[in-house]
Design a protein around this motif. Structure first.
Motif, short mmCIF file in Angstrom:
data_model
loop_
_atom_site.label_atom_id
_atom_site.label_comp_id
_atom_site.label_asym_id
_atom_site.label_seq_id
_atom_site.Cartn_x
_atom_site.Cartn_y
_atom_site.Cartn_z
N SER B 204 0.83 -1.22 0.00
CA SER B 204 0.00 0.00 0.00
C SER B 204 0.86 1.27 0.00
N LEU B 205 2.15 1.15 0.35
CA LEU B 205 3.02 2.34 0.38
C LEU B 205 3.66 2.62 -0.97
N ALA B 206 3.50 1.68 -1.93
CA ALA B 206 4.14 1.87 -3.23
C ALA B 206 3.28 2.76 -4.13
N CYS B 207 3.08 3.98 -3.69
CA CYS B 207 2.27 4.90 -4.47
C CYS B 207 2.87 6.30 -4.34
N GLU B 208 2.39 7.18 -5.17
CA GLU B 208 2.91 8.55 -5.20
C GLU B 208 2.73 9.19 -3.82
N GLY B 209 3.74 9.89 -3.39
CA GLY B 209 3.68 10.51 -2.07
C GLY B 209 4.52 9.76 -1.07
N HIS B 210 4.54 8.44 -1.19
CA HIS B 210 5.35 7.62 -0.30
C HIS B 210 6.73 7.34 -0.90
N LEU B 211 6.82 7.42 -2.24
CA LEU B 211 8.10 7.08 -2.89
C LEU B 211 8.96 8.34 -2.99
N THR B 212 9.95 8.40 -2.15
CA THR B 212 10.85 9.56 -2.15
C THR B 212 12.27 9.07 -2.38
N ARG B 213 13.18 10.02 -2.60
CA ARG B 213 14.57 9.64 -2.82
C ARG B 213 15.13 8.96 -1.56
N GLY B 214 15.79 7.87 -1.76
CA GLY B 214 16.38 7.15 -0.63
C GLY B 214 15.52 6.01 -0.11
N SER B 215 14.25 5.95 -0.55
CA SER B 215 13.37 4.87 -0.06
C SER B 215 13.86 3.52 -0.57
N LEU B 216 13.69 2.51 0.30
CA LEU B 216 13.99 1.13 -0.13
C LEU B 216 12.70 0.53 -0.66
N VAL B 217 12.76 0.01 -1.87
CA VAL B 217 11.53 -0.52 -2.48
C VAL B 217 11.79 -1.92 -3.03
N LEU B 218 10.68 -2.63 -3.21
CA LEU B 218 10.74 -3.95 -3.84
C LEU B 218 10.30 -3.78 -5.28
N ALA B 219 11.17 -4.14 -6.20
CA ALA B 219 10.83 -3.93 -7.61
C ALA B 219 11.46 -5.02 -8.46
N PRO B 220 10.81 -5.38 -9.54
CA PRO B 220 11.41 -6.35 -10.47
C PRO B 220 12.43 -5.63 -11.34
N MET B 221 13.69 -5.90 -11.12
CA MET B 221 14.75 -5.21 -11.85
C MET B 221 15.05 -5.98 -13.13
N ALA B 222 14.96 -5.31 -14.25
CA ALA B 222 15.26 -5.96 -15.53
C ALA B 222 16.74 -6.36 -15.55
N ALA B 223 17.06 -7.40 -16.28
CA ALA B 223 18.42 -7.93 -16.27
C ALA B 223 19.30 -7.25 -17.30
N VAL B 224 20.53 -6.97 -16.92
CA VAL B 224 21.52 -6.50 -17.89
C VAL B 224 22.16 -7.76 -18.46
N TYR B 225 22.02 -7.98 -19.72
CA TYR B 225 22.52 -9.18 -20.41
C TYR B 225 21.89 -10.47 -19.86
N GLY B 226 20.91 -10.34 -19.05
CA GLY B 226 20.27 -11.54 -18.52
C GLY B 226 21.16 -12.36 -17.62
N GLN B 227 22.15 -11.76 -17.02
CA GLN B 227 23.11 -12.52 -16.21
C GLN B 227 23.00 -12.19 -14.72
N TYR B 228 22.01 -11.48 -14.32
CA TYR B 228 21.90 -11.13 -12.90
C TYR B 228 21.55 -12.36 -12.08
N ARG B 230 19.62 -12.55 -9.57
CA ARG B 230 18.22 -12.64 -9.15
C ARG B 230 17.26 -12.43 -10.33
N GLY B 231 17.82 -12.22 -11.51
CA GLY B 231 16.97 -12.12 -12.68
C GLY B 231 15.95 -11.01 -12.55
N ALA B 232 14.75 -11.28 -13.03
CA ALA B 232 13.72 -10.24 -13.04
C ALA B 232 12.81 -10.33 -11.82
N ARG B 233 13.18 -11.14 -10.86
CA ARG B 233 12.34 -11.24 -9.66
C ARG B 233 12.51 -10.01 -8.81
N GLY B 234 11.59 -9.79 -7.92
CA GLY B 234 11.65 -8.59 -7.09
C GLY B 234 12.87 -8.58 -6.18
#
Lengths: 256, 340
Positions: B204-228, B230-234
């Motif tokens: 519920s906090l992942a919305c505008e107003g709660h997301l500021t610089r420095g916040s730690l968030v859970l996000a699916p990070m796209a892979a660089v060359y597909g070699q990460y 943790r891949g595309a998982r959160g």
């Protein structure tokens, strides 16, 4: 006229109407006979009443106790039958026939584990009667066992003086569990033994009807002649008459 | 007076047989001879119960019913699983009231341990214990009475444990719909989180107003060359640049690198630069409705600014949740502070 009829003795009881010639004495055996006649007529309520009257005259008449339990079973009052069998067991401890009747009550009330236990207990006693083996047959048949017909044969062998009653009961038990062909053999003998018994004719008619035999209507007609408007027989007669040719042929082919 | 049952010759005047106890004569005894009768209203109920017993909802193989073994086992197993869902219920049904308290207390302890150590090894251990306890109850309440062979018992126990583990997972997800967790891969000194820590996040906090610089968030990070790794998982990442800002990586005198937004450097302890991003001349402009997230990745081979932008610039809608609590290790447990 009796030559001693005019003699007066001090200790003699005055002659009562009840003991007049031609009218039976209403003692325990009389009511027991009446109960048996009611049973042969398929009138379980009347049978139960007569067994109770027989017991009022003679509490020690085991056949009346046993008959009461059987009548309760026929009336579909299985828990009551068990209670009453327990009551009878207080007077006739460990009597195999009463245990067998409890087994019958349980098996008809779909309590198969208990039924088997009671039947095992009954069979383990001495001096077994035909009723014990018939109840065993019933339990075995309900559990789809293969020794049922051997148990029935054994019961008929043990029938002794009441082998005709045993045959009728054997036929009823077999018919109740769908073994019509085997039941037919016993029931045909039963109607010869009890030609005036609506119960025997009804059971024979039902069996013949299930086997798709054309004599079914005549047998049921005979049962209705002996006991007019008997609801069971009327219903069975309706069913028999409504059964079409295909159904009869099907039953004839697959009836067992 | 001969007994009709055992033919024992009794003394005259006896009411019961000396040998078998059967009634011989009951003239002086007051015995009720009218049997009890069934009340009319009981008839349909008894008929119904008889039908229930006859149809064998839970069939009994010993009763000679031609029901397949697997069907019977399934029925019994299902009953056991149903009874085991609430610890103690099976014992109440079986009238073992003394065991109810014990099982409830044990289950409570396991569930407490599961929540207290949620996300860590011990959390899994307690989860396993709770599931094992359910499975034990399930097997005891159902299959054990029917299945005697050890291998079948073990098989049943394993199967029920799997079923219950799935059940636990789904129930947990349903109960804690808003809260989930994630492991930290990129240490941030300001937030007192290190690599491997487990943080709790709220959707519920992942919305505008709660997301500021420095916040730690859970996000699916796209892979660089597909070699990460943790891949595309959160993964847990830190928001460094906001929509419309231009982010560069600059060298720091004395070694290392720092982020700069519009030429203005950010504090290193608040916005540490992951090792894989310490490349010269990295410059990324964050589009509208996107964020630049930094996190640690294991990478292989060469990559450029375009790859970094593809990996780290995440749309706002893609951010799943925001961290609100450091959960594990227990000694660093506490709420996550806002940086700005």
């Amino acid at each position: 006229m009796n030559r001693f009829a005019s003699l007066e003795f001090d200790d003699a009881d005055p002659p009562s109407k009840r003991e007049s010639p031609g009218e039976p004495v209403r003692d325990a055996p009389f009511f027991y006979r009446q109960a048996m006649l009611a049973w042969l007529g398929g009138d379980w309520e009347l049978g139960l009443r007569n067994y109770s009257r027989a017991l009022e005259r003679n509490h020690a008449l085991f056949e009346a106790w046993s008959g009461q339990v059987m009548m309760l079973i026929e009336l579909g009052e299985y828990p009551e039958a068990q209670v009453w069998a327990d009551k009878a067991l207080e007077l006739f401890p460990e009597h195999p026939e009463l245990l067998a009747e409890k087994a019958i009550a349980c098996v008809r009330d779909e309590k198969l584990t208990k039924a088997m236990a009671y039947s095992d207990n009954a069979v383990s006693k001495d001096r077994l009667t035909w009723r014990v083996w018939l109840s065993r047959a019933e339990v075995v048949m309900r559990r789809k066992g293969r020794l049922a017909e051997e148990c029935v044969h054994k019961a008929v062998t043990l029938g002794g003086g009441s082998v005709n009653v045993t045959r009728l009961e054997a036929g009823r038990v077999l018919s109740m569990h769908g073994r019509y062909a085997a039941a037919l053999e016993y029931l045909e003998r039963a109607v010869k033994d009890f030609p005036k018994s609506p119960l025997a004719w009804y059971e024979l008619g039902r069996c013949q009807s299930q086997l798709g035999l054309s004599q079914a209507a005549a047998s049921l007609q005979q049962a209705l002649y002996l006991r007019p408007d008997w609801p069971c027989a009327v219903r069975q007669m309706d069913r028999t008459l409504k059964a079409g040719l295909l159904i009869r042929v099907w039953r004839r082919l697959l009836g067992r | 007076m001969q007994c009709r049952r055992c033919e024992f010759e009794n003394m005259p005047g006896q009411t019961a047989c000396f040998q078998c106890g059967s009634l011989l004569s009951a003239e002086s005894m007051d015995i009720k001879v009218e049997p009890p009768r069934m009340a009319l209203w009981k008839k349909p109920w008894r008929w119904f119960m008889r039908q229930v017993r006859a149809t064998r909802i839970i069939p009994h193989p010993k009763a000679g019913w031609r029901v397949p073994g697997w069907c019977h086992a399934f029925g019994i197993g299902l009953l056991g699983v149903l009874l085991s869902v609430v610890p103690g219920l099976a014992h109440v049904v079986r009238k073992r009231f003394r065991s109810v308290g014990l099982y409830l207390a044990l289950w409570g302890a396991f569930v407490f341990g599961l929540f207290f150590f949620y996300g860590g090894f011990w959390g899994m251990v307690f989860l396993g214990l709770a599931v094992a306890m359910h499975a034990w109850i399930a097997v005891h309440a159902g299959l054990l009475e029917e299945v005697s062979a050890l291998r079948y018992r073990l098989l049943a126990l394993a199967l029920i444990a799997v079923v219950l583990a799935v059940l636990y997972r789904e129930v947990g997800r349903w109960v804690l719909q808003d809260i989930t967790g994630g492991h930290v891969t990129h240490p941030v000194a300001f937030h007192r989180v290190r690599e491997g820590d487990f943080v709790l996040v709220r959707r519920s906090l992942a919305c505008e107003g709660h997301l500021t610089r420095g916040s730690l968030v859970l996000a699916p990070m796209a892979a660089v060359y597909g070699q990460y790794s943790r891949g595309a998982r959160g993964v847990i990442a830190q928001i460094v640049a906001l929509p419309g800002e231009t982010l560069t990586v600059e060298e720091v005198p004395g070694g290392g690198a720092c982020f700069a937004i519009g030429g203005e450097r950010l504090e290193i302890d608040r916005y540490p630069v992951p090792e894989w991003l310490t490349m010269k001349g990295l410059s990324v402009t964050v589009p509208k409705d996107h964020f630049f997230l930094s996190t640690a990745f294991r990478t292989r081979g060469a990559y450029g600014a375009a790859d970094v932008a593809r990996a780290c610039v995440v749309p706002a809608a893609g951010i799943e949740a925001k961290a609100f609590m450091r959960w594990l290790p227990v000694w660093r447990r506490g709420f996550v502070r806002e940086v700005e």
